[in-house]
Enzyme design. Structure first.
Site, PDB file in Angstrom:
ATOM      1  CG  HIS A  83      17.935   8.139 -20.842  1.00 28.82           C
ATOM      2  ND1 HIS A  83      17.060   8.270 -19.791  1.00 28.82           N
ATOM      3  CD2 HIS A  83      18.437   9.372 -21.062  1.00 28.82           C
ATOM      4  CE1 HIS A  83      17.025   9.534 -19.407  1.00 28.82           C
ATOM      5  NE2 HIS A  83      17.853  10.221 -20.175  1.00 28.82           N
ATOM      6  N   GLY A 119      26.779   0.708 -22.301  1.00 29.33           N
ATOM      7  CA  GLY A 119      27.022   0.877 -23.731  1.00 29.33           C
ATOM      8  C   GLY A 119      25.759   0.896 -24.562  1.00 29.33           C
ATOM      9  N   PRO A 124      22.598  11.098 -15.312  1.00 31.88           N
ATOM     10  CG  PRO A 124      24.106  12.684 -16.094  1.00 31.88           C
ATOM     11  CD  PRO A 124      23.416  11.415 -16.492  1.00 31.88           C
ATOM     12  CG  HIS A 155      18.083  19.160 -22.383  1.00 30.15           C
ATOM     13  ND1 HIS A 155      18.462  19.239 -21.059  1.00 30.15           N
ATOM     14  CD2 HIS A 155      17.867  17.842 -22.626  1.00 30.15           C
ATOM     15  CE1 HIS A 155      18.467  18.013 -20.531  1.00 30.15           C
ATOM     16  NE2 HIS A 155      18.119  17.158 -21.461  1.00 30.15           N
ATOM     17  CG  ASP A 198      16.950  26.803 -32.148  1.00 25.47           C
ATOM     18  OD1 ASP A 198      17.116  26.376 -30.981  1.00 25.47           O
ATOM     19  OD2 ASP A 198      15.985  27.518 -32.472  1.00 25.47           O
TER      20      ASP A 198
END
Length: 337
Positions: free
Chosen positions: A76, A82, A173, A203, A263
């Site tokens: 974020h 940047g 997003p 995620h 993972d």
């Protein structure tokens, strides 16, 4: 958030690296920046990386959720003008904090951990290590500590003297964003579809709140319907903890199978239509190209880890402030005076 850790280490480059970077999402102009190096603090603050790692380990031990939270801060930050530490600034004077953005408010966390790291680094080597670099190092350590890959972090970023609440709202997003919108927002940062799919694989750890996916359960297309790309048995489980109204802040694992392990289970979930967020599942349902990448990473954790490491390096080098630009903040929450 002892464990077997698979490391994918990029080939060391001992010369200062040069990157092609987009300078802004508005102009999409690019420039060459030759200033970041993994060895940037080797002489000025040789213990910097060890100090950061020790605080991340402590934070992760105290709160298994914290690894995902710290990783998210780097994303974020980089997507708003940047990787410059602007996300860390509180409201003050003319500064409107990015912490108040729709994607951050009541969600972004871990700022106290960054404060503690900065304080320790100021004791060790005053006004040397930037807050922006702390975020980059923390992201790598949080990934490794939860079982994910490692990579060389390029260092030498300086800190912004301003923040942009508007850019934060515009550039990051949302969970409800369309596939095309997400692709555009990543492209604006110089990141392609391969980077997008790999980076959203982050995620595999972390949580999301009921309010972020409720519409998928009760009113997906405005007709009081269930999202047909959501597994119905999984949806029933979610509905028990996320009612049609209320309980907005109830937390759900982004990867319900291995919620604290980094993972490739995230991609396997998408292939069985058990992605929690709409912005996750559409990687498998809205584009043949992204679907193929999901399948590749779902089949091979090694390939996912390799690409994730490369894409994290690429994202970490979005428009850094270097040289005499910006400053090295003494306290990450406010500019120097």
């Amino acid at each position: 958030m002892a464990k077997t850790v698979m490391c994918v280490v990029l080939t060391p480059i001992f010369l200062v690296a040069s990157f092609r970077l987009c300078t802004s999402s508005q102009t999409k102009e690019c420039t060459t920046t030759a200033s970041l190096s993994p060895q940037f603090y080797d002489n000025s603050c040789p213990k910097a990386q060890a100090i950061v790692q020790s605080f991340v380990a402590k934070a992760h031990s105290n709160d298994p959720r914290m690894a995902a939270s710290l990783l998210r801060l780097h994303f974020h930050d980089c997507f708003v003008n940047g990787c410059d530490g602007s996300l860390l600034l509180d409201n003050s004077g003319t500064i409107e904090s990015e912490k108040r953005a729709d994607t951050n408010i009541d969600s972004a966390r871990g700022f106290e951990v960054i404060d503690d790291i900065k304080s320790a680094l100021e004791d060790e080597c005053p006004q040397t290590v930037s807050c922006a670099d702390i975020l980059a190092l923390v992201a790598k350590d949080a990934t490794v500590m939860t079982g994910g890959p490692s990579w060389e972090v390029y260092l030498g970023r300086r800190d912004a003297r301003e923040a942009s609440l508007v850019a934060s709202n515009n550039n990051i997003p949302l969970a409800s964003s369309t596939f095309d919108t997400i692709v555009t927002k990543f492209n604006d940062q110089g990141l392609d579809l391969t980077d997008l799919v790999a980076l959203l694989g982050g995620h595999t750890i972390g949580n999301s709140r009921c309010k972020s996916f409720r519409q998928r359960l009760y009113n997906h297309s405005g007709n009081s319907d269930l999202d047909q790309t959501l597994n119905q048995n999984y949806a029933s489980v979610l509905q028990r903890g996320c009612p049609s109204s209320g309980d907005d802040q109830n937390l759900f694992a982004l990867d319900y199978v291995t919620p604290t392990k980094f993972d490739n289970q995230y991609f396997k979930n998408l292939m069985t239509f058990k992605g929690l967020l709409s912005s996750d599942e559409i990687l498998y349902t809205k584009s043949r190209d992204s679907m193929e990448l999901v399948k590749v990473y779902g089949a091979s954790q090694e390939l996912f880890f390799e690409q994730y490491a490369k894409s994290m390096v690429k994202m970490g080098n979005i428009s850094p402030l270097t040289g005499t630009n910006g400053e090295i903040r003494r306290i990450c929450r406010r500019v120097n005076h």
